[in-house]
Design a protein around this motif. Structure first.
Motif, mmCIF file in Angstrom:
data_model
loop_
_atom_site.group_PDB
_atom_site.id
_atom_site.type_symbol
_atom_site.label_atom_id
_atom_site.label_comp_id
_atom_site.label_asym_id
_atom_site.label_seq_id
_atom_site.Cartn_x
_atom_site.Cartn_y
_atom_site.Cartn_z
ATOM 1 N N VAL A 1 -33.794 8.902 -7.552
ATOM 2 C CA VAL A 1 -32.975 7.883 -8.030
ATOM 3 C C VAL A 1 -32.194 7.737 -6.242
ATOM 4 C CG1 VAL A 1 -30.219 7.515 -9.462
ATOM 5 C CG2 VAL A 1 -33.061 9.045 -10.506
ATOM 6 N N TYR A 2 -31.335 6.200 -6.661
ATOM 7 C CA TYR A 2 -30.987 6.743 -5.250
ATOM 8 C C TYR A 2 -29.152 5.691 -5.885
ATOM 9 C CZ TYR A 2 -34.634 7.001 -2.070
ATOM 10 O OH TYR A 2 -35.941 7.644 -1.991
ATOM 11 N N ASP A 3 -28.565 5.949 -5.112
ATOM 12 C CA ASP A 3 -27.423 5.904 -5.631
ATOM 13 C C ASP A 3 -26.367 5.450 -5.266
ATOM 14 O OD1 ASP A 3 -24.714 5.440 -6.703
ATOM 15 O OD2 ASP A 3 -24.329 8.152 -7.666
ATOM 16 N N PHE A 4 -26.347 3.891 -4.949
ATOM 17 C CA PHE A 4 -25.550 2.933 -4.346
ATOM 18 C C PHE A 4 -23.464 3.067 -4.953
ATOM 19 C CE2 PHE A 4 -29.379 2.005 -2.394
ATOM 20 C CZ PHE A 4 -29.341 2.771 -0.883
ATOM 21 N N THR A 5 -23.533 3.700 -5.726
ATOM 22 C CA THR A 5 -22.209 3.181 -5.835
ATOM 23 C C THR A 5 -21.482 3.138 -5.171
ATOM 24 O OG1 THR A 5 -22.843 4.798 -7.752
ATOM 25 C CG2 THR A 5 -20.528 4.553 -7.736
ATOM 26 N N CYS A 6 -20.583 2.062 -4.784
ATOM 27 C CA CYS A 6 -18.909 2.444 -3.898
ATOM 28 C C CYS A 6 -18.657 3.964 -3.602
ATOM 29 C CB CYS A 6 -17.991 1.463 -4.151
ATOM 30 S SG CYS A 6 -17.007 1.382 -2.666
ATOM 31 N N PRO A 7 -17.983 4.240 -2.105
ATOM 32 C CA PRO A 7 -17.673 5.659 -2.174
ATOM 33 C C PRO A 7 -15.982 5.725 -2.498
ATOM 34 C CG PRO A 7 -18.488 4.612 0.159
ATOM 35 C CD PRO A 7 -19.200 3.534 -1.112
ATOM 36 N N TYR A 8 -15.442 3.743 -2.629
ATOM 37 C CA TYR A 8 -14.242 4.271 -3.290
ATOM 38 C C TYR A 8 -14.281 4.467 -4.834
ATOM 39 C CZ TYR A 8 -12.296 2.223 1.373
ATOM 40 O OH TYR A 8 -11.713 2.446 3.140
ATOM 41 N N VAL A 9 -15.337 4.238 -5.384
ATOM 42 C CA VAL A 9 -15.508 4.124 -6.933
ATOM 43 C C VAL A 9 -15.881 5.793 -6.909
ATOM 44 C CG1 VAL A 9 -16.947 3.449 -9.031
ATOM 45 C CG2 VAL A 9 -15.984 2.020 -7.523
ATOM 46 N N LYS A 10 -16.757 6.285 -6.468
ATOM 47 C CA LYS A 10 -16.887 7.601 -6.612
ATOM 48 C C LYS A 10 -15.196 8.846 -6.415
ATOM 49 C CE LYS A 10 -21.756 8.583 -6.269
ATOM 50 N NZ LYS A 10 -22.281 10.327 -7.244
ATOM 51 N N LYS A 11 -15.028 8.803 -5.446
ATOM 52 C CA LYS A 11 -13.910 9.531 -5.393
ATOM 53 C C LYS A 11 -12.752 9.058 -6.677
ATOM 54 C CE LYS A 11 -11.031 11.389 -2.974
ATOM 55 N NZ LYS A 11 -11.154 12.994 -2.418
ATOM 56 N N ILE A 12 -13.526 7.535 -7.320
ATOM 57 C CA ILE A 12 -12.919 7.953 -8.557
ATOM 58 C C ILE A 12 -12.695 8.680 -9.742
ATOM 59 C CG2 ILE A 12 -11.798 6.155 -10.493
ATOM 60 C CD1 ILE A 12 -11.518 3.989 -8.409
ATOM 61 N N HIS A 13 -14.161 8.493 -9.512
ATOM 62 C CA HIS A 13 -15.133 9.544 -10.414
ATOM 63 C C HIS A 13 -14.426 11.403 -10.396
ATOM 64 C CE1 HIS A 13 -18.566 5.981 -10.549
ATOM 65 N NE2 HIS A 13 -17.570 5.752 -11.195
ATOM 66 N N GLU A 14 -14.440 11.511 -9.335
ATOM 67 C CA GLU A 14 -14.154 12.974 -8.742
ATOM 68 C C GLU A 14 -12.656 13.587 -9.352
ATOM 69 O OE1 GLU A 14 -14.339 13.086 -4.666
ATOM 70 O OE2 GLU A 14 -16.714 12.787 -4.255
ATOM 71 N N ILE A 15 -11.515 12.156 -8.833
ATOM 72 C CA ILE A 15 -10.177 13.133 -9.228
ATOM 73 C C ILE A 15 -10.333 13.307 -11.207
ATOM 74 C CG2 ILE A 15 -8.033 11.347 -9.569
ATOM 75 C CD1 ILE A 15 -9.032 10.002 -7.052
ATOM 76 N N VAL A 16 -10.486 10.984 -11.330
ATOM 77 C CA VAL A 16 -10.875 12.037 -13.115
ATOM 78 C C VAL A 16 -11.657 12.823 -13.387
ATOM 79 C CG1 VAL A 16 -11.856 10.703 -14.636
ATOM 80 C CG2 VAL A 16 -10.798 9.500 -13.078
ATOM 81 N N MET A 17 -12.528 13.681 -13.086
ATOM 82 C CA MET A 17 -13.268 14.808 -13.610
ATOM 83 C C MET A 17 -12.851 15.912 -13.134
ATOM 84 S SD MET A 17 -17.687 14.767 -12.680
ATOM 85 C CE MET A 17 -17.449 14.283 -11.125
ATOM 86 N N GLU A 18 -12.755 15.739 -11.728
ATOM 87 C CA GLU A 18 -11.665 16.974 -11.603
ATOM 88 C C GLU A 18 -9.775 17.486 -12.431
ATOM 89 O OE1 GLU A 18 -8.674 18.755 -7.992
ATOM 90 O OE2 GLU A 18 -10.330 17.038 -7.707
ATOM 91 N N HIS A 19 -9.511 16.365 -12.882
ATOM 92 C CA HIS A 19 -8.090 17.150 -13.245
ATOM 93 C C HIS A 19 -8.125 16.707 -14.845
ATOM 94 C CE1 HIS A 19 -6.523 15.299 -9.548
ATOM 95 N NE2 HIS A 19 -5.294 15.943 -10.335
ATOM 96 N N SER A 20 -9.707 15.537 -15.955
ATOM 97 C CA SER A 20 -9.635 16.149 -17.049
ATOM 98 C C SER A 20 -9.537 17.521 -16.993
ATOM 99 C CB SER A 20 -10.394 14.837 -17.363
ATOM 100 O OG SER A 20 -11.358 15.314 -16.550
ATOM 101 N N GLU A 21 -11.013 18.229 -16.150
ATOM 102 C CA GLU A 21 -11.535 19.412 -16.683
ATOM 103 C C GLU A 21 -9.814 20.241 -16.552
ATOM 104 O OE1 GLU A 21 -14.682 19.448 -13.659
ATOM 105 O OE2 GLU A 21 -15.987 18.998 -15.322
ATOM 106 N N ASN A 22 -9.307 20.103 -15.425
ATOM 107 C CA ASN A 22 -8.062 20.807 -15.199
ATOM 108 C C ASN A 22 -6.966 20.746 -16.736
ATOM 109 O OD1 ASN A 22 -8.788 22.582 -13.455
ATOM 110 N ND2 ASN A 22 -9.122 20.792 -11.901
ATOM 111 N N GLY A 23 -7.423 19.695 -17.945
ATOM 112 C CA GLY A 23 -6.104 19.759 -18.835
ATOM 113 C C GLY A 23 -5.021 18.282 -19.048
ATOM 114 N N TYR A 24 -5.570 17.563 -18.374
ATOM 115 C CA TYR A 24 -5.141 16.216 -17.707
ATOM 116 C C TYR A 24 -5.367 15.401 -18.719
ATOM 117 C CZ TYR A 24 -2.751 17.987 -13.415
ATOM 118 O OH TYR A 24 -1.614 18.661 -12.011
#
Length: 663
Positions: A92-115
């Motif tokens: 599997v080669y992930d060609f997700t746009c780096p800017y979109v990847k960053k959004i994924h990281e923000i959403v994961m981190e904050h939802s896991e921390n109660g947001y």
């Protein structure tokens, strides 16, 4: 007819990375089962080109087989989809746009921390679906595209929330939504709209001001291309061009003398080139520089050993992607940044930063150009260090090892030695691999090594931090602090990452000489107010007293001199009595000089704890917080009254007796 092409027309770096990566892989691996999960980009022209090379587009995970090589589309996928694809595919080669990847990281981190999460965008867009798929299952997630829907989401959120935006969302709508959220909530708002999208729209709008007609080239399924078209048609007559044949149906105004051409982020250079060529043949005039810029990248080459410059477009812990102006991105792995250094590249580099590197491989299996920053550093690092030294500029170094007397650091391939005494704090083995800022104190040009110090920089930064922090302090505000030290003359309190001192006179409304160690404990939370700041001594003076109500002052408010009060003896001393003024809940003191005693009597001969007395207020000392009472004054008054009564009765009796005798 003059034809002008927008400089930013066509592929953004994220789309270009995805398309060229898949194309390079498909060309180099003919015969293998290569599939893209979903539309790699919203461009039928490009998808058809991929299909010609044997690349299949699959929308159903069930159709992915063990022998498949899968490419993730630039819009990204949900976390569950990615896990399932990894289970099913060979690679599997992930060609997700780096800017979109960053959004994924923000959403994961904050939802896991109660947001809870609010995604601003089109709920039917694959990018938004992928973002939603990274929200923790136990958190709420809302997709909104206007202020009214934002209000509905706010009403359903009880706690904290984080806000992100689809990268290709309308920038004007996003600005209004962002402003509303920031002025009506305390939610964390992340401005994740793609800056390339904003710049593209600004440039196209500027171009539209200087031409008679605008053409937008791209696929109508593309979100950002559609938004570009909607924006421009409000400024000038604008036509949407999906394929070159669409040009034939356009009827140009006879007065039109210039045409502007722009394109969405998913439009290939070939499509733009076809449109421009057709216009050029039709009108026989165009801006050659614009046309040349479109095809330049197709002819660029790179060679092993060549030094190239590029702009960082993605940073991960163990590799960096660089746009080097070539058809493929450059990639720099951790061991080609620093040798034997356990460093996180996210601490070293920032997206948008320009760096220099040496080509060590023209193409890896993913089509990237493999680069070495370390080799470029060896070529030019010492010259840069020397320049920084001469200009007295600090440098960022990576700790390589710790010796008995010094810390060995690396600056772009040059060893820098910092004596332990100049490190400025305790040296830890955990410092190895970390980045620190130091100043260069000496350079040995022959050996190409340098010496540095961190001590003075730390002191300077601490002073700057202190000045910056104290400037933000509010003398009227109450701060919460923690007691960290108890001294004879006061207590030390940490608050707001600062250290302050509370003098004994300001710890509360206490009697003079009170034992502070009995009143406070280390680690105890206290409320304080700023009393004074001595910038020269870097000392902050605090007050606990100013945060408290003065109960003593409240209780003695209704006492006045000469007032008779009921008391109870609480302590019998050789020099007087300590009493409790019962109706006012406050201590009082009767000095021995104000107690009526007989010859050779002492207070303990006459009074005991628990005795009830009536006393007279003779002094209220607010500064010493003392109420002085007298029993003697009261006694003398009672004696005087009695004597007057007795004299009066005797006189009256005598008077009556005299009358009887006269009769």
């Amino acid at each position: 007819m003059i034809i002008k092409v927008a400089q930013s027309a066509g592929f953004c770096f994220g789309v270009q990375r995805a398309v060229e990566g898949v194309l390079a892989w498909a060309k180099a691996n003919k015969g293998k089962s290569i599939k893209v999960y979903g539309m790699l980009i919203h461009n039928s022209y490009v998808i058809d080109k991929l299909k010609e090379l044997g690349v299949e587009v699959v929308e159903d995970i069930e159709k992915i087989c063990k022998e498949d090589i899968i490419f993730i589309r630039s819009h990204g996928v949900s976390k569950e989809e990615y896990v399932e694809i990894e289970k099913r595919a060979d690679k599997v080669y992930d060609f997700t746009c780096p800017y979109v990847k960053k959004i994924h990281e923000i959403v994961m981190e904050h939802s896991e921390n109660g947001y809870d999460i609010i995604v601003v965008g089109d709920m039917n867009h694959p990018e938004v679906k992928g973002i939603v798929g990274h929200v923790s299952n136990n958190r709420k997630c809302f997709v909104v595209d206007g202020i009214e829907k934002v209000k509905e989401a706010i009403n359903q959120i009880e706690g904290k929330a984080a806000i992100v935006c689809q990268t290709t969302f309308d920038s004007k709508k996003w600005t209004s939504i962002k402003d509303f959220l920031e002025s009506h909530t305390n939610y964390k708002v992340f401005d994740t709209i793609c800056k390339a999208t904003i710049n593209r729209q600004k440039e196209a709008a500027e171009l539209a001001q200087h031409v008679d007609i605008m053409l937008v080239v791209g696929d109508k399924k593309s979100s950002n291309t559609n938004k570009l078209y909607q924006l421009l048609k409000e400024i000038k007559p604008t036509f949407f061009i999906e394929k070159v044949e669409d040009l034939d149906s356009i009827k140009l105004d006879s007065s039109a003398k210039s045409i502007g051409v722009t394109a969405g982020a998913s439009t290939s250079p070939e499509q733009i080139e076809e449109v421009v060529k057709h216009l050029e043949e039709k009108f026989n005039e165009m801006n050659l520089k614009d046309f040349e810029r479109l095809i330049d990248r197709s002819f660029l080459t790179v060679q092993r050993g060549e030094v190239v410059k590029g702009r960082i477009i993605k940073v991960e812990e163990d590799y960096v992607l660089v746009d080097i102006g070539y058809k493929a991105e450059g990639i720099i792995y951790k061991d080609e940044v620093i040798k034997n250094g356990n460093v996180n590249l996210k601490d070293l580099f920032k997206i948008g930063e320009t760096i220099e590197a040496v080509v060590i491989k023209e193409s890896d299996e993913e089509g990237n150009v493999v680069l070495s920053k370390y080799r470029a550093d060896v070529l030019h690092g010492f010259e840069e260090l020397l320049s920084r030294y001469e200009n007295k500029e600090p440098v960022r170094v990576v700790v390589k090892s710790i010796k008995e007397k010094s810390v060995v650091c690396d600056f772009r391939g040059t060893n820098v030695y910092v004596p332990i005494s100049q490190w400025g704090e305790d040296v830890q083995t955990s410092d190895i691999g970390k980045i620190f800022e130091i100043e260069i104190t000496d350079v040995n040009k022959e050996k190409k090594i340098a010496f540095g110090s961190r001590k003075s920089l730390l002191k300077q930064k601490e002073e700057e931090r202190f000045i910056k922090q104290i400037e933000s302090l509010d003398f009227s505000r109450e701060y919460e602090g923690i007691v960290v030290e108890i001294k004879q003359k006061g207590i030390v309190v940490n608050f707001e990452n600062l250290c302050g001192f509370v003098p004994a006179s300001e710890v509360g409304y206490l009697k003079k000489g009170a034992d502070l160690k009995k009143l406070f404990e280390i680690g105890e939370k206290v409320k304080v107010k700023i009393l004074d700041i001595d910038k020269n001594k870097k000392q902050i003076y605090l007050s606990i007293k100013k945060t408290q109500d003065d109960e003593w002052a409240k209780r003695i408010k209704n006492l006045y001199l000469g007032m008779l009060v009921d008391c109870e003896v609480t302590k019998v001393l050789s020099f007087g009595l300590v009493v409790w003024i019962t109706e006012h809940d406050v201590d009082g003191f009767v000095h021995i000089s104000n107690i009526p005693l007989g010859y050779n009597q002492r207070p303990h001969n006459v009074y005991k704890v628990g005795d009830s007395l009536k006393a007279k207020v003779i002094e209220i000392d607010e500064e010493k917080r003392r109420v002085a009472l007298s029993l003697k004054d009261l006694h003398e008054e009672e004696n005087i009254d009695t004597e007057h009564n007795e004299d009066f009765v005797i006189t009256l009796a005598d008077f009556v007796k005299n009358i009887k005798l006269e009769q």
